[in-house]
Write a protein that holds these residues in place. Structure first.
Motif, PDB file in Angstrom:
ATOM      1  N   ASP A 132       0.804  -1.221   0.000  1.00 27.22           N
ATOM      2  CA  ASP A 132       0.000   0.000   0.000  1.00 27.22           C
ATOM      3  C   ASP A 132       0.838   1.273   0.000  1.00 27.22           C
ATOM      4  O   ASP A 132       0.322   2.342  -0.331  1.00 27.22           O
ATOM      5  N   ILE A 220      -1.231 -12.443  -3.067  1.00 26.91           N
ATOM      6  CA  ILE A 220      -1.306 -11.051  -2.602  1.00 26.91           C
ATOM      7  C   ILE A 220      -0.303 -10.200  -3.396  1.00 26.91           C
ATOM      8  O   ILE A 220      -0.622  -9.101  -3.853  1.00 26.91           O
ATOM      9  N   TYR A 224      -1.127  -6.840  -5.934  1.00 29.53           N
ATOM     10  CA  TYR A 224      -0.518  -5.505  -5.831  1.00 29.53           C
ATOM     11  C   TYR A 224       0.264  -5.156  -7.095  1.00 29.53           C
ATOM     12  O   TYR A 224       0.094  -4.079  -7.664  1.00 29.53           O
ATOM     13  N   ASN A 227      -2.068  -4.912 -10.101  1.00 27.04           N
ATOM     14  CA  ASN A 227      -3.305  -4.185  -9.813  1.00 27.04           C
ATOM     15  C   ASN A 227      -4.522  -4.950 -10.342  1.00 27.04           C
ATOM     16  O   ASN A 227      -5.324  -4.429 -11.115  1.00 27.04           O
ATOM     17  N   VAL A 310      -7.232 -10.856   2.566  1.00 24.58           N
ATOM     18  CA  VAL A 310      -6.214  -9.797   2.681  1.00 24.58           C
ATOM     19  C   VAL A 310      -6.279  -8.867   1.462  1.00 24.58           C
ATOM     20  O   VAL A 310      -6.239  -7.644   1.595  1.00 24.58           O
ATOM     21  N   CYS A 311      -6.390  -9.469   0.268  1.00 20.66           N
ATOM     22  CA  CYS A 311      -6.455  -8.655  -0.959  1.00 20.66           C
ATOM     23  C   CYS A 311      -7.681  -7.755  -0.952  1.00 20.66           C
ATOM     24  O   CYS A 311      -7.644  -6.639  -1.474  1.00 20.66           O
ATOM     25  N   LYS A 314      -7.416  -5.240   2.704  1.00 20.70           N
ATOM     26  CA  LYS A 314      -6.165  -4.435   2.845  1.00 20.70           C
ATOM     27  C   LYS A 314      -6.035  -3.889   4.263  1.00 20.70           C
ATOM     28  O   LYS A 314      -6.001  -4.659   5.202  1.00 20.70           O
ATOM     29  N   ASN A 315      -5.952  -2.562   4.434  1.00 16.60           N
ATOM     30  CA  ASN A 315      -5.867  -1.936   5.773  1.00 16.60           C
ATOM     31  C   ASN A 315      -4.807  -2.557   6.679  1.00 16.60           C
ATOM     32  O   ASN A 315      -4.995  -2.649   7.895  1.00 16.60           O
ATOM     33  N   SER A 317      -3.842  -5.736   6.595  1.00 14.74           N
ATOM     34  CA  SER A 317      -4.045  -7.153   6.896  1.00 14.74           C
ATOM     35  C   SER A 317      -2.897  -8.027   6.353  1.00 14.74           C
ATOM     36  O   SER A 317      -2.566  -9.069   6.918  1.00 14.74           O
ATOM     37  N   GLY A 318      -2.261  -7.566   5.264  1.00  7.01           N
ATOM     38  CA  GLY A 318      -1.108  -8.296   4.727  1.00  7.01           C
ATOM     39  C   GLY A 318       0.066  -8.304   5.704  1.00  7.01           C
ATOM     40  O   GLY A 318       0.850  -9.255   5.752  1.00  7.01           O
TER      41      GLY A 318
END
Ligand code: NDP
Ligand code: MG
Length: 384
Positions: A132, A220, A224, A227, A310-311, A314-315, A317-318
């Motif tokens: 992120d 994951i 990222y 995208n 997780v994907c 987010k926030n 969590s990864g």
């Protein structure tokens, strides 16, 4: 001539990278390295490649470097981010390879992306935990993040029309226990789990491959890097590790990249510009090649689902997923928990760490720390 800085030079990816550099002396020179504890290997690398700058934050390694005769006059040695950053941003570096293992590689991945240069990324944990901030940072600085994780490099090689991607299929060898039931995995030793059938890798990623958590991290990582929504990413078992991933397009074509399992291949691709490099490689024997694919195992669905979660959420969590896994793998390697308990540690930690909508570097380290404290508690309660 491109000048390369190699983080994690003493590791498995480090070695493959050095081999590609050695086989292409007209294109690349090693201008800097980092290592942690392995001063014996570092000494060999310094003797063979003569880098100008060496970075280590390991106190013992740093004082060994400082004492080592004939070094300090010709080589600059640093143990702090300021000096390292100055070197990375100078004309002495064109390409940076991020190949430290685990979350420990995040800081130097950020530093690398901050330079705005070409960054070859092996350290998947830094994208899983820090995607992120790393992805927006690369857009801001113009850094070109090129994956060398073999699956992601394969995807990159197969993308010819991004807007027409129907889905992506990431292949997994299945590790040393492919097809073995969970009841038979009950008393697996770290030594058994470290024996990968097709790839020769560092300890942490070898255990991740045996649990298949590696594929969850890669899911994951792909979401990222490309995208792309997790619902468009499939995981499939392919024991031969020849097809490294597949991109399917809206017109029905599926493109894949193939090679014998050898990390020099994705590294050579990532290091090249318009023209491909020459490396020594083992050709595929198509006369005798037999490839098989099968569904991702149902008994790993719970961990795959968590990675998909997780994907979506987010926030941070990864960060939790990654930290819990690192703690669990370390506990397994030190015989504190059993193989299958790695999953319990991840799942139970995940439910008990506070996430955050506002992520910055400090917050990432905060969540990582809280996750490790929680995961260690879970390990203790599991091993008692
Ligand atoms: P290794 O364990 O072989 O090497 C790790 C490297 O990182 C070593 O140079 C080690 O230094 C250094 N290192 C470890 N901990 C620290 C730390 N706390 N601070 C600074 N440096 C540290 O790992 P791999 O080469 O197998 O993997 C590296 C990365 O690449 C991982 O993120 C992995 O997931 C990824 N990757 C690896 C693949 C492979 O085939 N090996 C394939 C795809 C991705 P030292 O040895 O001197 O202590
Ligand atoms: Mg991989």
């Amino acid at each position: 001539m491109k000048k390369i800085f190699l983080f994690g030079a003493t590791g498995s990816i480090g070695e493959s990278s050095l081999n590609v550099i050695k086989e292409n002396p007209d294109h690349f020179v090693l201008s800097g390295i980092s290592f942690n504890k392995n001063s014996t290997r570092a000494k060999d690398i310094i003797g063979n490649f003569h880098p100008e700058h060496i970075f280590t934050t390991n106190e013992k390694s740093y004082s060994w470097l400082k004492k080592e005769n004939n070094l300090s006059n010709t080589i600059s040695i640093s143990n702090n981010i300021e000096e390292l950053s100055e070197f990375l941003n100078s004309d002495n570096v064109d390409i940076i390879i991020s190949a430290i293992s685990g979350f420990a590689g995040l800081e130097t991945s950020i530093l690398s992306v901050q330079t705005g240069k070409k960054v070859l990324l092996a350290n998947k944990e830094s994208i899983v935990a820090g995607g992120d901030i790393l992805i927006p940072l690369s857009k801001k600085t113009g850094a070109n993040i090129v994956p060398i994780d073999s699956e992601h490099n394969a995807i990159l090689q197969c993308i010819d029309d991004y807007s027409a991607i129907h889905n992506i299929t990431i292949t997994a060898s299945g590790g040393p226990f492919n097809g073995i039931s969970d009841s038979d995995l009950e008393n697996i030793s770290p030594q058994d789990a470290l024996k990968h059938p097709t790839w020769n890798m560092g300890a942490k990623i070898s255990i991740d491959s045996a649990t298949l958590v590696n594929k969850c991290l890669e899911l994951i990582e792909a979401s990222y890097l490309f995208n792309i929504n997790e619902s468009k990413i499939n995981l499939v078992i392919h024991p031969q590790s020849i097809v490294h991933s597949i991109v399917t397009y809206s017109d029905g074509s599926s493109l894949c990249q193939m090679s014998n399992p050898d990390m020099k291949v994705p590294i050579a691709h990532a290091l090249s510009d318009e023209n491909r490099l020459n490396i020594n490689f083992r050709e595929l024997d198509f006369d005798n090649l037999s490839l098989s694919f099968s569904a991702f195992p149902k008994n790993r669905k719970i961990i795959e689902d968590l990675a998909r979660e997780v994907c979506k959420i987010k926030n941070g969590s990864g960060i939790v997923f990654n930290a819990a896994n690192e703690v669990a793998v370390d506990a397994f390697l030190n015989s504190k928990i059993k193989f299958l308990e790695i999953f319990d540690v991840i799942l139970r930690t995940f439910d008990n760490v506070q996430l955050s909508k506002e992520l910055d570097i400090e917050k990432i380290y905060e969540i990582d720390k809280a996750s490790r404290i929680m995961a260690k508690k879970v390990v203790e309660s599991t091993s008692n």
